[in-house]
Design an enzyme around this catalytic site. Structure first.
Site: not given
Ligand code: PLP
Length: 386
Positions: A152, A323
């Protein structure tokens, strides 16, 4: 503020028109509970099952392999905790990567407190793991491997199919957090050799508050949430029908647009132009990266300061610092790439969607270099001649 240039689509994406149109009837006239037997309830049930089928098709899975949850985080928790508890008599060793999202890392930390042992696979400067190292870390008591499909913060896409092959050879459950990947790159649970895959509706233009877990047929996943037995006993609680319908529609819409060339071309322009800023660096894999993520570090500036100045101009972006937890620690992902704390503090992630226009990109390219120069002029650690 009139002008908004939204470049934080990896945090959450604006709902697509397709998603909003599909969900509206289930927020108005079709308000039934899918577990009820009268027609309003049956309509909701039909919509729910049709969304399940559509999502299963999108992932090359079967409808009975798709479970709806309340978030990507919940799907990750369910996959990991249930696998760990189900296999505890065989072993308590789990392998993951050092660059996972907190939804994975904090779930594993929770398991570590109750006697599970977790090995964190390091990554190279691009965020890639070594498959040989993975092979060497597998033990007889390894019960689960969990590795994200794409990161991410830096957009690196991991070799999931190969990791899955290794896990399968050794009879180990393989889970992937595909929250950033589904809808953005082609996904096939069969080709990826995964047993479990999580994703989240709001990262691809669906409503917030819907997670999906793919669990391969035959894998008996104990429930984590108990109650009325919805989702075939896997996840109790009345389903968020409108939200689920929106996610199916959003995903269909995204798949029609793949390979998101329109997005990756803008990403590449941002990367090419912003790397002209002195002592800037691209983070993540230059080639195997998500179409929408352009991520950088800029020496001698603070990511938070860049964000504040961008915000004052209507540009929404994000930085690698944690953050969300109120901490200013540098990102664990950037540190895992081998960056120093100082460099990791100067990170910026611009994440694009198909809604971004060339004008958006021009605006950022016009404003950002000046922001970096201004911050450097004020920085006690900036030395243009060093
Ligand atoms: N896993 C990854 C790689 C993410 O980028 C995110 C959210 O930013 C999540 C899990 C969590 O997802 P959610 O916001 O639907 O709980």
């Amino acid at each position: 503020m009139d002008k908004i240039v939204y470049l934080d689509n990896a945090a959450t994406k604006k709902m697509s028109k397709a998603a909003l149109d599909a969900m509206t009837p289930f927020l108005t006239n079709e308000y039934g509970n899918p577990s009820s037997i009268y027609s309003v309830g049956r309509n909701a049930k039909k919509a729910l099952e049709s969304a399940r089928e559509s999502i299963a098709n999108a992932l090359n899975a079967l409808p009975e392999e798709i479970f709806f949850t309340g978030s990507g985080t919940e799907s990750d928790n369910w996959a990991i905790l249930s696998s760990a508890y189900a296999k505890k008599n065989i072993g308590k060793h789990i392998i993951t990567t050092a660059i996972e999202h907190p939804a994975i890392l904090n779930t594993l930390k929770h398991l570590e407190k109750s006697g599970y042992e977790v090995t964190y696979l390091g990554v190279d400067e691009y965020g890639q793991i070594s498959l040989d190292e993975l092979r060497s870390l597998i033990r007889d008591d390894t019960i689960l491997i969990t590795a994200m499909t794409a990161n991410n913060e830096i957009g690196t896409i991991l070799p999931i199919a190969k990791i899955g092959e290794i896990a399968r050879e050794r009879g180990i459950i393989f889970h992937t957090d595909a929250v950033q990947a589904v809808g953005h790159i082609p996904i096939s649970v069969k080709e990826m050799n995964v047993d479990l895959l999580s994703f989240s509706g709001h990262k691809l233009g669906g409503a917030r508050g819907v997670g999906v877990l793919f669990a391969k047929k035959g894998l008996r996943l104990p429930p984590m949430i108990h109650g009325g037995g919805q989702e075939r006993g896997g996840r109790s609680g009345t389903e968020n029908v409108a939200g689920i319908v929106s996610v199916a529609a959003a995903l269909e819409d995204m798949l029609r647009r793949l390979p998101l060339t329109n997005v990756s071309e803008k990403r590449d322009r941002l990367i090419k132009e912003l790397l002209k800023i002195p002592r800037s660096k691209l983070t993540g894999d230059p080639i195997k990266r998500l179409p929408g993520i352009a991520s950088f570090t800029f020496e001698a500036v603070e990511g938070e300061s860049i964000l504040l100045l961008l915000d004052s101009l209507g540009i929404c972006a994000s930085s690698g610092s944690a953050c969300s937890s109120g901490s200013l620690d540098p990102s664990h992902v950037l540190l895992a790439l081998g960056l120093s704390h100082e460099t990791a503090h100067g990170s910026l992630r611009l994440s694009l969607s198909e809604d971004n226009t060339d004008d958006d990109i021009n605006y950022v390219l016009e404003k950002l270099p000046g922001i970096i120069s201004r911050l450097r002029e004020m920085s006690p650690v900036w030395n243009p001649n060093s």
